[in-house]
Write a protein that holds these residues in place. Sequence first.
Motif, PDB file in Angstrom:
ATOM      1  N   THR A  26       0.788  -1.219   0.265  1.00  0.00           N
ATOM      2  CA  THR A  26      -0.009  -0.087  -0.245  1.00  0.00           C
ATOM      3  C   THR A  26       0.871   1.243  -0.036  1.00  0.00           C
ATOM      4  N   PHE A  27       0.275   2.354  -0.462  1.00  0.00           N
ATOM      5  CA  PHE A  27       0.893   3.508  -0.544  1.00  0.00           C
ATOM      6  C   PHE A  27       1.202   4.305   0.901  1.00  0.00           C
ATOM      7  N   ILE A  28       2.229   5.121   1.026  1.00  0.00           N
ATOM      8  CA  ILE A  28       2.289   5.988   1.993  1.00  0.00           C
ATOM      9  C   ILE A  28       1.756   7.451   1.671  1.00  0.00           C
ATOM     10  N   TRP A  29       0.799   7.661   2.025  1.00  0.00           N
ATOM     11  CA  TRP A  29       0.177   9.019   1.248  1.00  0.00           C
ATOM     12  C   TRP A  29       0.631  10.305   2.240  1.00  0.00           C
ATOM     13  N   PRO A  30       1.067  11.141   1.086  1.00  0.00           N
ATOM     14  CA  PRO A  30       1.692  12.262   1.762  1.00  0.00           C
ATOM     15  C   PRO A  30       0.679  13.498   1.970  1.00  0.00           C
ATOM     16  N   GLY A  31      -0.751  13.248   1.959  1.00  0.00           N
ATOM     17  CA  GLY A  31      -1.688  14.282   2.105  1.00  0.00           C
ATOM     18  C   GLY A  31      -2.112  14.582   0.913  1.00  0.00           C
ATOM     19  N   PRO A  32      -3.467  15.528   0.950  1.00  0.00           N
ATOM     20  CA  PRO A  32      -4.109  16.116  -0.422  1.00  0.00           C
ATOM     21  C   PRO A  32      -2.995  17.214  -0.820  1.00  0.00           C
ATOM     22  N   ASN A  33      -3.018  17.015  -2.344  1.00  0.00           N
ATOM     23  CA  ASN A  33      -2.354  17.944  -3.147  1.00  0.00           C
ATOM     24  C   ASN A  33      -3.471  19.088  -3.559  1.00  0.00           C
ATOM     25  N   CYS A  34      -3.298  20.476  -2.751  1.00  0.00           N
ATOM     26  CA  CYS A  34      -4.257  21.248  -2.874  1.00  0.00           C
ATOM     27  C   CYS A  34      -4.298  22.213  -4.224  1.00  0.00           C
ATOM     28  N   ALA A  35      -2.956  21.753  -4.990  1.00  0.00           N
ATOM     29  CA  ALA A  35      -3.127  22.317  -6.336  1.00  0.00           C
ATOM     30  C   ALA A  35      -3.870  21.705  -7.414  1.00  0.00           C
ATOM     31  N   ASN A  36      -4.217  20.527  -6.862  1.00  0.00           N
ATOM     32  CA  ASN A  36      -5.456  19.694  -7.534  1.00  0.00           C
ATOM     33  C   ASN A  36      -6.789  20.590  -7.180  1.00  0.00           C
ATOM     34  N   THR A  37      -7.113  21.265  -7.661  1.00  0.00           N
ATOM     35  CA  THR A  37      -8.320  22.624  -7.128  1.00  0.00           C
ATOM     36  C   THR A  37      -9.513  21.633  -7.425  1.00  0.00           C
ATOM     37  N   THR A  38      -9.561  20.701  -8.450  1.00  0.00           N
ATOM     38  CA  THR A  38     -11.042  19.967  -8.773  1.00  0.00           C
ATOM     39  C   THR A  38     -11.128  18.559  -8.162  1.00  0.00           C
ATOM     40  N   VAL A  39      -9.961  18.358  -7.631  1.00  0.00           N
ATOM     41  CA  VAL A  39     -10.212  17.021  -6.955  1.00  0.00           C
ATOM     42  C   VAL A  39     -10.136  16.925  -5.455  1.00  0.00           C
ATOM     43  N   ASP A  40      -8.474  16.983  -5.255  1.00  0.00           N
ATOM     44  CA  ASP A  40      -7.982  17.004  -3.633  1.00  0.00           C
ATOM     45  C   ASP A  40      -8.781  18.263  -3.120  1.00  0.00           C
ATOM     46  N   ALA A  41      -8.632  19.409  -3.364  1.00  0.00           N
ATOM     47  CA  ALA A  41      -9.367  20.615  -3.049  1.00  0.00           C
ATOM     48  C   ALA A  41     -10.539  20.396  -2.495  1.00  0.00           C
ATOM     49  N   VAL A  42     -11.378  19.870  -3.197  1.00  0.00           N
ATOM     50  CA  VAL A  42     -12.961  19.713  -3.101  1.00  0.00           C
ATOM     51  C   VAL A  42     -12.954  18.597  -1.904  1.00  0.00           C
ATOM     52  N   ASN A  43     -12.472  17.453  -2.051  1.00  0.00           N
ATOM     53  CA  ASN A  43     -12.519  16.432  -1.115  1.00  0.00           C
ATOM     54  C   ASN A  43     -12.157  16.639   0.250  1.00  0.00           C
ATOM     55  N   PHE A  44     -11.013  17.643   0.384  1.00  0.00           N
ATOM     56  CA  PHE A  44     -10.323  18.161   1.646  1.00  0.00           C
ATOM     57  C   PHE A  44     -10.468  19.370   1.758  1.00  0.00           C
ATOM     58  N   PRO A  45     -11.651  19.896   2.067  1.00  0.00           N
ATOM     59  CA  PRO A  45     -11.660  21.420   2.128  1.00  0.00           C
ATOM     60  C   PRO A  45     -11.418  22.053   3.358  1.00  0.00           C
ATOM     61  N   ASP A  46     -11.104  21.160   4.377  1.00  0.00           N
ATOM     62  CA  ASP A  46     -10.610  21.497   5.847  1.00  0.00           C
ATOM     63  C   ASP A  46      -9.224  21.864   5.757  1.00  0.00           C
ATOM     64  N   ILE A  47      -8.354  21.155   4.918  1.00  0.00           N
ATOM     65  CA  ILE A  47      -7.211  21.369   4.811  1.00  0.00           C
ATOM     66  C   ILE A  47      -6.934  22.263   3.488  1.00  0.00           C
ATOM     67  N   CYS A  48      -7.286  22.480   2.453  1.00  0.00           N
ATOM     68  CA  CYS A  48      -7.073  23.066   1.364  1.00  0.00           C
ATOM     69  C   CYS A  48      -7.699  24.448   1.436  1.00  0.00           C
ATOM     70  N   ASP A  49      -8.942  24.823   1.843  1.00  0.00           N
ATOM     71  CA  ASP A  49      -9.529  26.084   1.796  1.00  0.00           C
ATOM     72  C   ASP A  49      -8.596  27.130   2.366  1.00  0.00           C
ATOM     73  N   PRO A  50      -7.995  27.072   3.593  1.00  0.00           N
ATOM     74  CA  PRO A  50      -7.091  28.045   4.073  1.00  0.00           C
ATOM     75  C   PRO A  50      -5.927  28.114   3.196  1.00  0.00           C
ATOM     76  N   ILE A  51      -5.409  26.869   2.621  1.00  0.00           N
ATOM     77  CA  ILE A  51      -3.895  26.921   1.818  1.00  0.00           C
ATOM     78  C   ILE A  51      -4.389  27.866   0.570  1.00  0.00           C
ATOM     79  N   LEU A  52      -5.577  27.666  -0.309  1.00  0.00           N
ATOM     80  CA  LEU A  52      -5.875  28.269  -1.497  1.00  0.00           C
ATOM     81  C   LEU A  52      -6.175  29.616  -1.159  1.00  0.00           C
ATOM     82  N   ALA A  53      -6.561  29.848  -0.034  1.00  0.00           N
ATOM     83  CA  ALA A  53      -6.963  31.430   0.125  1.00  0.00           C
ATOM     84  C   ALA A  53      -5.570  32.173   0.276  1.00  0.00           C
ATOM     85  N   GLU A  54      -4.439  31.722   0.511  1.00  0.00           N
ATOM     86  CA  GLU A  54      -3.416  32.446   0.538  1.00  0.00           C
ATOM     87  C   GLU A  54      -2.750  33.022  -0.799  1.00  0.00           C
TER      88      GLU A  54
END
Length: 846
Positions: free
Chosen positions: A113-141
Amino acid sequence: MKRQLPALLALSITAALTGCGGDSDSGSNSSGASGANRAPQLNAEALNTDRGQAMVVTSENEEVVRWEVSFNESENTFTDPYDANATVDFFDIDLLAGVTDPDGDTLSVTNVTFIWPGPNCANTTVDAVNFPDICDPILAEFGVESGNTITPDIAADIREYQNLPIVDQAIFGFEFLADSLRVTPRNFAPILLTGQTAELGINYEITDGENTLRRQVVAIVNGEDKAPSFIETNPDGTPRLDSDGNQIPIEPPSLLVSEKSGITTIDMTAGLYDQDIYDALAWQREIGDLASFYSAINNLYARENLSITNFTVTASNGMEIPDGFASFVQRVDPVTGLVTGADLTINAAVLADVLSAGEVVDVLVSFDITDGNNVTSREIEITVLGADEENAPVFFEGIEKTVETTGDPTTINLLEGAIELDGDEMSAIGITPVGATEAEYGVFFGTSNITIDPYHFSYLAPGESKVFSYTYQITDGSMTSEERRVDITVNGVSANLAARGAQSDPGFESGSLEGSAWKFQLDPASAATEENLIVTDAEKHSGDYSLSSMQDGMFTTLGTTGIQQNQLNENDLFYISLYAKVAAGQWNTLNGLLNRGDNFDRNNAVENLTFQSALGVTNSWVERITTLRASDYFAPTTEETVSLSLLMNQNTQFDDLAVIKVKSGGQVRQMIANGRFLSPSTQGWSITGGASIEATLDANRAANPSGADYGLQITNNTAETQRIELDPNFFPQGAVKNGMRYIIQFDMRTPSYTSDTGAIPIEFGIFEVGGNNFSKRVDFANRSPTEWTTYYMHIDTTSDSAYFGGNINSDVNFDWTSTIVQPALYIRPGDELQIDNISMYPVPKH
């Protein structure tokens, strides 16, 4: 937070590991049908290497050994895991490394299995949508919201902000095999910047069929984005290296103009080189469109291109520089669209109403050149002179040039840095030697220039130098400048690759094999043993020590650390020489191997070497030489390493090894003109004693002769040995010097020789006209009436080597520059020879 397993990765693993069964219970230690079956054991210390590091981490509430294995993107040469004598561009990480099974059971890899490094918030149409708690503050920057379309630059900034690897999937340069992870670092070079990584981390289990051991591996490729630079390059575009293996920088150009000068254009980016762009183009030629290759990840690949920014023009004295003084135009390759450089145009006439006669202003043209990620600054100085109605040539300083004895011929423009304010044509006059400077062959005077060929001063030992100084004036035809001086310094440097390695010891002066790059070489085909190879002070050619063998069939190897590597390119000419003393077998050739890296293999060497025999001499030092062209192993696009193995017999001593690259050079290096015989003339060659010599078409080596290609047809029908001689008027007198080494190169076939003919000595050398002094070399002919052979006869005017007829030099202290000399070759009675392409040139010896 849910666990992300990209479908692409899951498919890769399923395909690679099909058939690997296993037990998902990491703590399992069950008993087999035949009794207790012990679990696989890990020796974590075996994982601590220069490349990898083992550590203990907590995963799913359990301590697991993680093995992090690191690479740099520029690494492209690794030992082939299936052939120790070959190299490949990938590295296979053994997933079973350090693990053994006490019962000898076969081990395999399962449950990856893979060691997942976390969501890639630069993938705004998949990861950012699935993980808003992590990605929304980052994208706001970055003023971005999930679902937005963003540019590759913003995507890269977001990934950098998150400190995520650029690639974390089994693609591009990560590939699963049955029990290994293959990493090809160079596949990531076009997409990684300095500080960025491609990382693939996996959890997996090692099973013996019953018991399992949990492991983690993380493969890391580090980016090495390089800034544009200004360096000297080879014809193939690769960086040119100096004698120490370093790139050679090119200083910014400068310009001296007057207010009367017309519009002047120069290359403002001379020597521009971008390693990343060069590598990307090479990679594209190999695999095709890079954007397509990297398309599996959106916004990942962005082609680098160069551009010039921050172009400014200022005067060093604060003067206001009028508009129109300087401008530039970028040069763009019409096929690739890449910027290849820029031209700077200077219009000094805009200062005509600003400068007074004799006034000088330095104008600085500054600019940055960027590849989009890195910036290199450059500054060009333009010196502008105010002019009078009539003006003599002007210069501000003399000329100083330094060359090395391993360098190419260098031409010095005596008008460099001088200006004729009215734009009239200039020339140098009255060139006069200064002080101790004497005329010497190797310094050539042209029209307003001096050319110096450093090879003609190879008698200078490393650390020695010689200075040639001259004064002269510059005239425009009506007015003459003040006296100017040029100083040319020739520095002696070592050309011996065996004297420039990290553990150099070409003369065994370390006094021992312990800690040396020299070693006893175990040979499965020989009974020789290590204790019979010693460094001794009882025999030496120079210095205090030599290497001695007390047993037949003894191989010794000079390892890669004893030779400066990556100095040879395919088709380069080089020679290997060493002094040897033998007690017997004086007619036997000396054999050796040029090995692939440090791998000794008689059947897979880069070159099987055959040196000259001892020429009938025992118990005296004889120089043994082989001269050869570098094979395709030394292709310029690869980083190749070599070691050298030499075969010794009982009571044999070696000393003073040299491995020297040679450049036969151009016209100023060649000492025999017209040696290709392009007309039906012998070009100054004659033969003694009434024997026959003529230029014929049949004696030409060309595979496809043009009808105007000739060679020398030589027949000695007399009862005595004769010799062919070159008329001294066809040979540069003063070119042969004490302390020098030369190669006389020629092609020959021997119509009068057959395989049944005995050994045929070739005796070629330099002889004093009307005197008894000589410097020569003896070899043996290839006995074939049809096959052409190229011979390299080494003439060393101070060598103490010998042959069956005596010493190869009549007098090692003879002053060759004080007499008239000529090359000559002895011809035996009854011999018929055909000779073509005769040349002679100096070569390095230190």
